[in-house]
Design a protein around this motif. Structure first.
Motif, PDB file in Angstrom:
ATOM      1  N   ASP A  38       0.820  -1.218   0.000  1.00 18.05           N
ATOM      2  CA  ASP A  38       0.000   0.000   0.000  1.00 18.05           C
ATOM      3  C   ASP A  38       0.850   1.263   0.000  1.00 18.05           C
ATOM      4  OD1 ASP A  38      -2.434  -1.405   0.003  1.00 18.05           O
ATOM      5  OD2 ASP A  38      -2.400  -1.592   2.190  1.00 18.05           O
ATOM      6  N   GLY A  39       2.054   1.197  -0.565  1.00 17.25           N
ATOM      7  CA  GLY A  39       2.913   2.375  -0.641  1.00 17.25           C
ATOM      8  C   GLY A  39       3.579   2.749   0.663  1.00 17.25           C
ATOM      9  N   THR A  50      12.817   2.887  14.234  1.00 16.79           N
ATOM     10  CA  THR A  50      12.082   2.590  13.007  1.00 16.79           C
ATOM     11  C   THR A  50      11.017   3.651  12.777  1.00 16.79           C
ATOM     12  OG1 THR A  50      10.556   1.121  14.190  1.00 16.79           O
ATOM     13  CG2 THR A  50      12.477   0.106  13.151  1.00 16.79           C
ATOM     14  N   TYR A  51      10.855   4.016  11.502  1.00 15.11           N
ATOM     15  CA  TYR A  51       9.889   5.039  11.123  1.00 15.11           C
ATOM     16  C   TYR A  51       9.075   4.530   9.940  1.00 15.11           C
ATOM     17  CZ  TYR A  51      13.011   7.876  13.954  1.00 15.11           C
ATOM     18  OH  TYR A  51      13.778   8.356  14.986  1.00 15.11           O
ATOM     19  N   LEU A  52       7.832   4.979   9.886  1.00 16.12           N
ATOM     20  CA  LEU A  52       6.936   4.584   8.805  1.00 16.12           C
ATOM     21  C   LEU A  52       6.910   5.682   7.754  1.00 16.12           C
ATOM     22  CD1 LEU A  52       4.903   2.381   7.909  1.00 16.12           C
ATOM     23  CD2 LEU A  52       3.110   3.777   8.975  1.00 16.12           C
ATOM     24  N   VAL A  53       7.203   5.295   6.512  1.00 16.11           N
ATOM     25  CA  VAL A  53       7.209   6.236   5.392  1.00 16.11           C
ATOM     26  C   VAL A  53       6.042   5.923   4.467  1.00 16.11           C
ATOM     27  CG1 VAL A  53       8.437   6.945   3.297  1.00 16.11           C
ATOM     28  CG2 VAL A  53       9.687   6.689   5.451  1.00 16.11           C
ATOM     29  N   ASP A  54       5.229   6.933   4.197  1.00 14.93           N
ATOM     30  CA  ASP A  54       4.194   6.857   3.163  1.00 14.93           C
ATOM     31  C   ASP A  54       4.774   7.571   1.952  1.00 14.93           C
ATOM     32  OD1 ASP A  54       2.062   7.157   1.449  1.00 14.93           O
ATOM     33  OD2 ASP A  54       0.760   8.195   2.876  1.00 14.93           O
ATOM     34  N   LEU A  55       5.330   6.798   1.035  1.00 17.72           N
ATOM     35  CA  LEU A  55       6.089   7.412  -0.056  1.00 17.72           C
ATOM     36  C   LEU A  55       5.194   8.252  -0.958  1.00 17.72           C
ATOM     37  CD1 LEU A  55       8.888   7.623  -1.354  1.00 17.72           C
ATOM     38  CD2 LEU A  55       8.232   5.725  -2.837  1.00 17.72           C
ATOM     39  N   THR A  83      14.765   3.634  -6.767  1.00 20.21           N
ATOM     40  CA  THR A  83      15.420   4.026  -8.017  1.00 20.21           C
ATOM     41  C   THR A  83      16.567   3.082  -8.361  1.00 20.21           C
ATOM     42  OG1 THR A  83      14.855   6.347  -7.662  1.00 20.21           O
ATOM     43  CG2 THR A  83      16.662   5.888  -9.186  1.00 20.21           C
ATOM     44  N   GLU A  84      17.292   2.625  -7.346  1.00 17.74           N
ATOM     45  CA  GLU A  84      18.458   1.772  -7.582  1.00 17.74           C
ATOM     46  C   GLU A  84      18.121   0.283  -7.561  1.00 17.74           C
ATOM     47  OE1 GLU A  84      21.581   2.980  -4.926  1.00 17.74           O
ATOM     48  OE2 GLU A  84      21.767   4.950  -5.883  1.00 17.74           O
ATOM     49  N   GLY A  85      16.832  -0.054  -7.429  1.00 17.82           N
ATOM     50  CA  GLY A  85      16.418  -1.451  -7.507  1.00 17.82           C
ATOM     51  C   GLY A  85      16.684  -2.261  -6.259  1.00 17.82           C
ATOM     52  N   ARG A  86      16.920  -1.599  -5.142  1.00 18.24           N
ATOM     53  CA  ARG A  86      17.151  -2.313  -3.881  1.00 18.24           C
ATOM     54  C   ARG A  86      15.848  -2.611  -3.147  1.00 18.24           C
ATOM     55  NH1 ARG A  86      21.888  -1.951  -1.052  1.00 18.24           N
ATOM     56  NH2 ARG A  86      20.704  -1.452   0.837  1.00 18.24           N
ATOM     57  N   THR A  87      14.828  -1.820  -3.426  1.00 16.41           N
ATOM     58  CA  THR A  87      13.531  -1.924  -2.758  1.00 16.41           C
ATOM     59  C   THR A  87      12.437  -1.818  -3.815  1.00 16.41           C
ATOM     60  OG1 THR A  87      14.333  -1.002  -0.663  1.00 16.41           O
ATOM     61  CG2 THR A  87      11.993  -0.744  -1.117  1.00 16.41           C
ATOM     62  N   PRO A  88      11.357  -2.589  -3.695  1.00 13.02           N
ATOM     63  CA  PRO A  88      10.306  -2.541  -4.716  1.00 13.02           C
ATOM     64  C   PRO A  88       9.502  -1.245  -4.657  1.00 13.02           C
ATOM     65  CG  PRO A  88       9.660  -3.998  -2.931  1.00 13.02           C
ATOM     66  CD  PRO A  88      11.083  -3.616  -2.668  1.00 13.02           C
ATOM     67  N   PRO A  89       8.951  -0.831  -5.786  1.00 11.64           N
ATOM     68  CA  PRO A  89       8.119   0.375  -5.817  1.00 11.64           C
ATOM     69  C   PRO A  89       6.755   0.115  -5.190  1.00 11.64           C
ATOM     70  CG  PRO A  89       8.096  -0.701  -7.951  1.00 11.64           C
ATOM     71  CD  PRO A  89       9.080  -1.462  -7.103  1.00 11.64           C
ATOM     72  N   PRO A  90       5.966   1.163  -4.959  1.00 14.60           N
ATOM     73  CA  PRO A  90       4.604   0.964  -4.449  1.00 14.60           C
ATOM     74  C   PRO A  90       3.824  -0.008  -5.335  1.00 14.60           C
ATOM     75  CG  PRO A  90       5.179   3.279  -4.343  1.00 14.60           C
ATOM     76  CD  PRO A  90       6.302   2.602  -5.081  1.00 14.60           C
ATOM     77  N   GLY A  91       3.051  -0.874  -4.687  1.00 12.04           N
ATOM     78  CA  GLY A  91       2.314  -1.906  -5.415  1.00 12.04           C
ATOM     79  C   GLY A  91       3.021  -3.242  -5.429  1.00 12.04           C
ATOM     80  N   GLU A  92       4.301  -3.250  -5.021  1.00 13.11           N
ATOM     81  CA  GLU A  92       5.060  -4.488  -4.957  1.00 13.11           C
ATOM     82  C   GLU A  92       5.671  -4.641  -3.566  1.00 13.11           C
ATOM     83  OE1 GLU A  92       7.973  -4.724  -8.043  1.00 13.11           O
ATOM     84  OE2 GLU A  92       6.516  -4.460  -9.659  1.00 13.11           O
TER      85      GLU A  92
END
Length: 207
Positions: A38-39, A50-55, A83-92
């Motif tokens: 859910d982004g 730890t912090y929660l980010v709503d991108l 951007t660098e492919g280390r973490t999936p974009p929103p929806g993944e």
């Protein structure tokens, strides 16, 4: 579905770049990013907070964003890792490959098991039966679950079949034949050859 965080590590700073302080810290401080779906992303900072980010909303629960309304280092870190492919974009989300534990980016609504490119099987691939060690050739990879496909000759489902009792009942089934048969990329030749059906997790792709 269990998600996987990126390794907690600093990131390289591009040579020659003069970064704004928050952007520099987003790279140089060791952080890990856990996609939640859910982004939303959970960021573990260098201080182990730890912090929660709503991108997509551009929000973070850290004090820098809450009290200064700044685009904090945590929001920037998530954006950099995507951007660098280390973490999936929103929806993944990131999940471990069933066979090797390498992180795989999949749609957040996908069901397990998930496989990396190296271990994904396709018609024509050779696989090994984990129970017997036999080599087989894949002819079909279905979306139907092992507990929903019946083996008429045995009067039970694939999941209920005796030698499949140690494998998850809710995984897809795979049709395969023994290697003396002739197989084209899109199926068995001739059609009358015997196809055996297995839970996906019972089969391992041959290297």
């Amino acid at each position: 579905m269990n998600t996987t965080a990126s390794p907690k590590t600093p990131l390289p700073v591009p040579s020659g770049d003069r970064l704004e302080e928050r952007s520099r810290r987003a790279r140089t401080e060791p952080m890990s990013v856990l996609p939640l779906g859910d982004g939303l992303y959970e960021v573990e900072s260098a201080s182990d907070h730890t912090y929660l980010v709503d991108l997509e909303g551009g929000r973070c629960t850290c004090p820098d964003h809450v009290f200064r309304n700044a685009r904090c280092k945590h929001i920037r870190r998530v954006a950099i890792e995507i951007t660098e492919g280390r973490t999936p974009p929103p929806g993944e989300i990131a999940v471990p490959c069933h066979d090797c534990d390498v992180a795989v980016f999949v749609d957040e609504d996908d069901s397990e098991p998930c496989y990396c490119e190296e271990h994904t099987i396709w018609p024509g691939d050779t696989v090994v039966d984990r129970e017997t060690g036999d080599r087989l050739t894949v002819v079909d990879v279905s979306v139907l679950r092992a507990d929903a496909v019946r083996v008429d000759a045995a009067g039970c489902t694939v999941a209920e079949y005796g030698t499949n009792e140690n494998y998850e009942p809710d995984v897809p089934v795979v049709g395969a034949i023994y290697p003396h048969a002739t197989v084209a990329r899109h199926g068995v030749v001739p059609e009358s050859l015997k196809v055996y059906v297995f839970p996906r997790t019972r089969l391992e792709k041959e290297p």
